[in-house]
Design a protein around this motif. Sequence first.
Motif, mmCIF file in Angstrom:
data_model
loop_
_atom_site.group_PDB
_atom_site.id
_atom_site.type_symbol
_atom_site.label_atom_id
_atom_site.label_comp_id
_atom_site.label_asym_id
_atom_site.label_seq_id
_atom_site.Cartn_x
_atom_site.Cartn_y
_atom_site.Cartn_z
ATOM 1 N N ASN A 195 0.837 -1.191 0.000
ATOM 2 C CA ASN A 195 0.000 0.000 0.000
ATOM 3 C C ASN A 195 0.878 1.249 0.000
ATOM 4 N N ALA A 196 0.310 2.332 -0.467
ATOM 5 C CA ALA A 196 1.003 3.610 -0.374
ATOM 6 C C ALA A 196 0.115 4.560 0.412
ATOM 7 N N GLY A 197 0.703 5.676 0.855
ATOM 8 C CA GLY A 197 -0.041 6.627 1.674
ATOM 9 C C GLY A 197 -0.883 7.581 0.849
ATOM 10 N N ASP A 198 -0.880 8.807 1.300
ATOM 11 C CA ASP A 198 -1.737 9.834 0.741
ATOM 12 C C ASP A 198 -0.965 10.698 -0.265
ATOM 13 N N PHE A 199 -1.701 11.372 -1.119
ATOM 14 C CA PHE A 199 -1.117 12.351 -2.051
ATOM 15 C C PHE A 199 -0.017 11.724 -2.926
ATOM 16 N N ILE A 200 -0.458 10.869 -3.815
ATOM 17 C CA ILE A 200 0.461 10.178 -4.712
ATOM 18 C C ILE A 200 0.477 10.926 -6.045
ATOM 19 N N GLY A 201 1.692 11.185 -6.553
ATOM 20 C CA GLY A 201 1.817 11.790 -7.887
ATOM 21 C C GLY A 201 1.271 13.206 -7.987
ATOM 22 N N THR A 202 1.324 13.962 -6.888
ATOM 23 C CA THR A 202 0.878 15.354 -6.939
ATOM 24 C C THR A 202 1.769 16.135 -7.909
ATOM 25 N N GLU A 203 1.156 16.936 -8.742
ATOM 26 C CA GLU A 203 1.873 17.769 -9.720
ATOM 27 C C GLU A 203 2.800 16.954 -10.622
ATOM 28 N N MET A 204 2.454 15.714 -10.821
ATOM 29 C CA MET A 204 3.258 14.833 -11.678
ATOM 30 C C MET A 204 3.163 15.310 -13.130
ATOM 31 N N ARG A 205 4.258 15.189 -13.867
ATOM 32 C CA ARG A 205 4.262 15.645 -15.269
ATOM 33 C C ARG A 205 4.455 14.491 -16.257
ATOM 34 N N ALA A 206 5.261 13.489 -15.853
ATOM 35 C CA ALA A 206 5.490 12.349 -16.735
ATOM 36 C C ALA A 206 6.005 11.202 -15.887
ATOM 37 N N GLY A 207 6.073 10.021 -16.511
ATOM 38 C CA GLY A 207 6.533 8.848 -15.779
ATOM 39 C C GLY A 207 5.361 8.005 -15.315
ATOM 40 N N VAL A 208 5.698 6.963 -14.577
ATOM 41 C CA VAL A 208 4.666 6.004 -14.164
ATOM 42 C C VAL A 208 4.787 5.704 -12.676
ATOM 43 N N ILE A 209 3.661 5.717 -12.003
ATOM 44 C CA ILE A 209 3.614 5.220 -10.625
ATOM 45 C C ILE A 209 2.633 4.055 -10.609
ATOM 46 N N GLU A 210 3.079 2.940 -10.076
ATOM 47 C CA GLU A 210 2.210 1.771 -10.024
ATOM 48 C C GLU A 210 2.089 1.323 -8.573
ATOM 49 N N ILE A 211 0.871 1.183 -8.118
ATOM 50 C CA ILE A 211 0.654 0.772 -6.732
ATOM 51 C C ILE A 211 -0.200 -0.495 -6.724
ATOM 52 N N HIS A 212 0.361 -1.568 -6.172
ATOM 53 C CA HIS A 212 -0.368 -2.837 -6.192
ATOM 54 C C HIS A 212 -1.397 -2.923 -5.072
ATOM 55 N N GLY A 213 -1.163 -2.176 -4.020
ATOM 56 C CA GLY A 213 -2.130 -2.148 -2.928
ATOM 57 C C GLY A 213 -3.064 -0.959 -3.079
ATOM 58 N N SER A 214 -3.420 -0.353 -1.929
ATOM 59 C CA SER A 214 -4.324 0.787 -1.925
ATOM 60 C C SER A 214 -3.583 2.049 -1.511
ATOM 61 N N CYS A 215 -4.224 3.184 -1.724
ATOM 62 C CA CYS A 215 -3.623 4.447 -1.307
ATOM 63 C C CYS A 215 -4.712 5.492 -1.133
ATOM 64 N N GLY A 216 -4.305 6.711 -0.746
ATOM 65 C CA GLY A 216 -5.245 7.809 -0.530
ATOM 66 C C GLY A 216 -5.432 8.631 -1.783
ATOM 67 N N PHE A 217 -5.389 9.957 -1.630
ATOM 68 C CA PHE A 217 -5.570 10.860 -2.778
ATOM 69 C C PHE A 217 -4.488 10.635 -3.834
ATOM 70 N N VAL A 218 -4.896 10.781 -5.071
ATOM 71 C CA VAL A 218 -3.994 10.513 -6.184
ATOM 72 C C VAL A 218 -4.059 11.647 -7.205
ATOM 73 N N GLY A 219 -2.899 12.095 -7.635
ATOM 74 C CA GLY A 219 -2.829 12.919 -8.847
ATOM 75 C C GLY A 219 -3.277 14.356 -8.746
ATOM 76 N N GLY A 220 -3.243 14.960 -7.561
ATOM 77 C CA GLY A 220 -3.625 16.368 -7.456
ATOM 78 C C GLY A 220 -2.761 17.230 -8.369
ATOM 79 N N ASP A 221 -3.396 18.054 -9.187
ATOM 80 C CA ASP A 221 -2.697 18.937 -10.132
ATOM 81 C C ASP A 221 -1.741 18.191 -11.067
ATOM 82 N N MET A 222 -2.102 16.972 -11.361
ATOM 83 C CA MET A 222 -1.300 16.147 -12.272
ATOM 84 C C MET A 222 -1.388 16.727 -13.684
ATOM 85 N N ARG A 223 -0.247 16.853 -14.341
ATOM 86 C CA ARG A 223 -0.242 17.368 -15.723
ATOM 87 C C ARG A 223 -0.094 16.252 -16.749
ATOM 88 N N GLY A 224 0.644 15.229 -16.363
ATOM 89 C CA GLY A 224 0.860 14.142 -17.307
ATOM 90 C C GLY A 224 1.352 12.917 -16.571
#
Lengths: 123, 559, 418, 234
Positions: free
Chosen positions: D168-197
């Motif tokens: 599992n991962a915590g909260d706020f994953i990939g905030t303001e992310m622009r490129a690349g890949v995040i893969e989470i096999h378990g669960s997590c909290g908020f994802v992708g705030g202000d994500m561009r790409g």
Amino acid sequence: MAVVVELITGRTLDQGATVEEKLTEEYFKAVSYIELNQEDFKQLNLKEGDRVKVTTDFGEVVVFAKKAELPKGVVFIPMGPYANMVIDPATDGTGMPQFKGIKAKIEKTEEKVKTIKELLEAI
Amino acid sequence: MLWIKNGIVVDPKNKINLEKMDIFVKNGKIVPESEIKKGDCKVIDASGKLVVAGGVDMHAHIAGGKINTGRTMRPEEMRVVRNIAGKFRASVGRVLLTAPAIGYEYAKMGYTTSFEAATPPVSSLHTHEELDSIPMIDKAALPVFGNWHLVFKCIEEKNIEKLKALVAWAIERSKGFGVKVVNPGGVEAWMYGGNVKNLDDQVPGFGVTPREIITWLIRANEELGLPHSVHLHCNNLGVPGNYQTTIESIKLAKGFKNEKRQVLHVTHVQFNAYSGSSWRDFGSGAAEIAKLVNSMDNVTIDMGQPIFGHATAMTGDAPFQFTLHKLLGARWSNKDTEVETGAGIVPIGYLPNNPVHAVQWAIGLELGLLTESDKVALTTDYPNGGPFTEYPYIMAMLMSKKMREGELKKVHQYVQKATNLPSIDVEKTLYEVIHMTRSLPARILGLENKGHLGIGADADIAIYNLNPLETDFSNGFEKVYKAFKVAEFTIKGGEVIVRNGELLKEVYGRTFWVDARKKVDLEVVMQDVKNYFQYYSLQLSNYGVEERWLKKPERLEVV
Amino acid sequence: MQDIVCTFCGSVCDDGEYDLKKKSVKKFCKLGSSKFAEKERIKAPMIDGKEVSYEEAIDKAVEILVNAKRPLLYGWASTANEAIRLGVILAEKLGGVYDQCASVCHAPGTLATIEEGVPGGTLGSVKNRADVVVFWGSNPMEAHPRHGMRYSISAKGLLVKDRKQRKVIVVDVRPTKTAKIADIFIQIKPGYDYAIFSALRAIISGNADAVPSEVGGVAKEKLIELADIMKNAKYGAILYGLGVTQSRGRDRNVENAIKLVQLLNRTTRWIIWPMRGHYNVVGAGEVPAWEVGYQYAIDFSRGYPRFSPAEFSAVEVLKRRDCDAALIVASDPVAHFPRIAVQHLKRIPVIQIDPYPNMTTLVAKIVIPSAVYGIEAEGTAYRMDCIPLRLKKIIETNYWTDEKILEEMLRRVEKFKG
Amino acid sequence: MIIIKPKIDFEVSVEAELTPELATKSVEEVKKFKVYYGNRIVELGELFEIRKEGDDKKLVFEGDFSRVKWIGTKMVDGEIVVKGSVGANCGAFMKGGRILVEGNADDWLGIEMAGGEIIVKGNAGNLIGCAYYGDAVGMTGGRIVIEGNAGNYIGEKMNGGEIIIKGNAGDFIGTEMRAGVIEIHGSCGFVGGDMRGGEIRIKGSFELLPTFRKTEKGWVGDVNVKGEGVIKQI
């Protein structure tokens, strides 16, 4: 019988007014209670002044119960040593522990509320 | 006592140009030979070296809320370590420096005085606390007046006595030095999201215009006889086509006269010297401005030269800062300050291959080259145009066409058509550049004992490892740059504080402030001030700075 | 005495009247009055509970600090800038860690400033101009009791003349005392501030379609209504509190709020500002910022300052057992830190400088009493909006000031370090 | 290969910017390498036992290194194996090579990593692959694999590379992310705030922000920044 709630902590006027007199009875009174919503209060079969044990993943503490205007399932303990027994110390890399929004189990208890000094000894 | 022997002296105020002579110092002052006992002197052999007065930076943002918020919002700036704690303080900063670093870096470069160019009167105590923490140099701060409701009120009433009393009161309360005006009327308009665009635009909610604010403040400043003139950051800063506003603003000085100095100083003119109507046809209006300044005998300017690399825009011109934030998509801080003023901060960088930045860079140099050396001081408007530590770059550039040609090749070629820089052949002499960095800024500020080496001057002296008699300034620009970058000796108040760029001794300079209260009857305005304080969020009695709170205040009384 | 400056909360009211005979203050709130009331003091310097002279206590404290591998110097929010400056220099000379109360209070706002800047204004601009004031996760009626009257809710300003001309909105997880006097109260689910800021930004920028029917316990219609009020304000202010900084999202919440304010400024004027707690917690950040470049969580172990709240905030330092001595000035971390951090304070030698006995006194090896700024000592403090105010000396005392104690410490440390 | 083992229980943390480059030096030189023990500058050999076996560009850390920070910072090649847990800032600004942590990793793992690989067998802390204070861009390349759980604020401002969290991962994953890949096999909290790409793939449950639109590709946003980031359930 226990209920699961979301615990928040924060400033109060009384806590503020006694914050420079931490070793007094007034400060003890200002920080050693928990506020519950009327329904939660009822569900736990509490009377004003009863004691409640608060248990979280991070510790436990016994405090006095108080009725207050709060959403159901949200409880409040004034900021201070009692709250700090059970809040989440993780700062998640921000330096700031999570003082608000902690899952907690609350139940009526016969255990006494520790004095400030007893609390410190127990840490 | 100090005896600087055989140096090659350039001292424009005293018309000394490349003369081999000795300088004597006693009790922090420059004295005639007769006043010292040679046997008791510490002797500095300056044979074959250039001896000049300590540098005077007349416009930089070195203290107060703006630079400190800049530091806070840019921790990446603070990772450059300049000095590790030991005998001296730890000092850090890339362009934004900590207070100790500011003092140390000026001193290493042979600069001994710097003026904080804008302080909100209400926050002056903060500005002074920071100034007090800057070691090595003398300093002062200019409170801002151009958007203060109380100023508007005096001008609306066309009551010059009130305005003079207000200015004298406010400068005393802020322990300030002079009258700074930033985008007059525009910052007040920003409180509703607007700005002013013309000198005759009415300030929202007030019966005044920028033209009136500037003119009335010049009048008040001159009738008070303050050491420094009105110090103006023009309207429309950073807007293509703004050189016309600047020209109109400069013309407002016509009709005023002061025997000792200019009646209007227009600051960081580079940011206000743009032609064109948008960033697409953006170009230089520097030549027109220089021509006008040259034709007048009562106006001075400073360059506001951009330096390629990192910088942080921070001005009292809050609406401009918001525009910059939108333009760059960068972080943005803003501070609407009571009913006095505002401010903003945005990180920027100047890139040689960016056409706009290249033109800005060229405009600064054009202004420095085309304006008579007696009318243009050298600044970067630190940290807006970049670090003050690159003043030697500007000095070398002004003196060498060859250096400029080399640099012009590295920048975006849009400069070729948008500016005159490539065709300017002027090479300023060492004498002129020393004037632009010492005696001229001191004269502009009204500091009689600064910027020169005459008898009675403060013993602020820089000695550079550069034999001007043997230096080819056109071709030897690299050597010139290096020599000015690191002073062989910096002497502050008669004490050697730097040797070969190494700190020797930590000293704390004075903070100058101007007291013009004797020139006015404060009572004519105090009732208005009292009435107006209901709109402040603090008590009148708690407003202002007492002299005894400052580390080393020096009062300059206007009589 | 007139126009006394209050040294309790970040409002730093400066209009108090002190009665020298009664030793009490008029005009101030319950908190301010408690500050000026007589109460128990630490009587004398102590080492291991035994009374000693100031010199002896300082000598022993310096011995502990110079021998420490990483001393933590913490507190600073309730003392004057003059003392803070010496504290920062002391931390630098000792190669220790400087951290201040903001790290468990409003420091997430500093992290947000690093990300986005802070579009703000002084309390005077709120008082004079703000026709809409949003208290977001802040409760001034309990934490800053006179804030509403002096600066925000009912303050009479130049353009906004009274309470009727101002719309007051409270966003909180519970109906606080402030919510009771607000025009609009929006109750949100704990931990959903970030999502709500995002939703408001989407609505204001024309992407309402993406927003689901309910966000963080608030109906979409209600969010649209709030967005409308925000857009139509002439001059709005978001005044946020610990509800935002101490809960899920922390600095990211503030960052998102700042982005909302940036967006609103494209069409009207808005500012955002934190409701800072202690009277000089702003000074405790501003002073180190100009002295060494950072506001808090500063490590000097390499002889130069480094910033990293993840490593150098007091709670992290203590949790990681990463300090071997602590100097606590004008603060009570034992009462206000999580249990695991207090455990380490019980393990290491603690030196305390404070006027009043508190929980930290109970674990301190050395206790040095000090004068109270604003009552017994003069100095400079910065109000929550960074407006500087001079604290006054009203009565005489034999207690040393924090400034004097720290000056003596620094002198000895410099001597020791050569 | 250099093998490093703590000699003592550390009173405070140690900052040791050790990279496989050290393995090219003699044991004596390695022992003299300067590290910070609190505010003392000490030689590596004072705190650690140092052994050399063979010449490959590899550092092996035996024992508990959870209080040793900045291991592998700025490394460009070679290999680091931590047999136990590792302290904060491990693999910061890494450009190449490989770090294997058999225990847990602390906060700021792989800050602004540009290349190479970090594998953590246990759990990892917060701020993995993020931009450091005040910087605009986080991780730009390389790969980080966490076999256990991870904390909050993963891959903030990430602009390339790959982060895989098997637990599992915590909260706020990939905030303001622009490129690349995040893969989470378990669960997590908020994802992708202000994500561009970029792309965030999640097997377990997560909380979607109210600023993403459902499309065939997955959830696309963040609309607040006209983003084209994709959040996908896998």
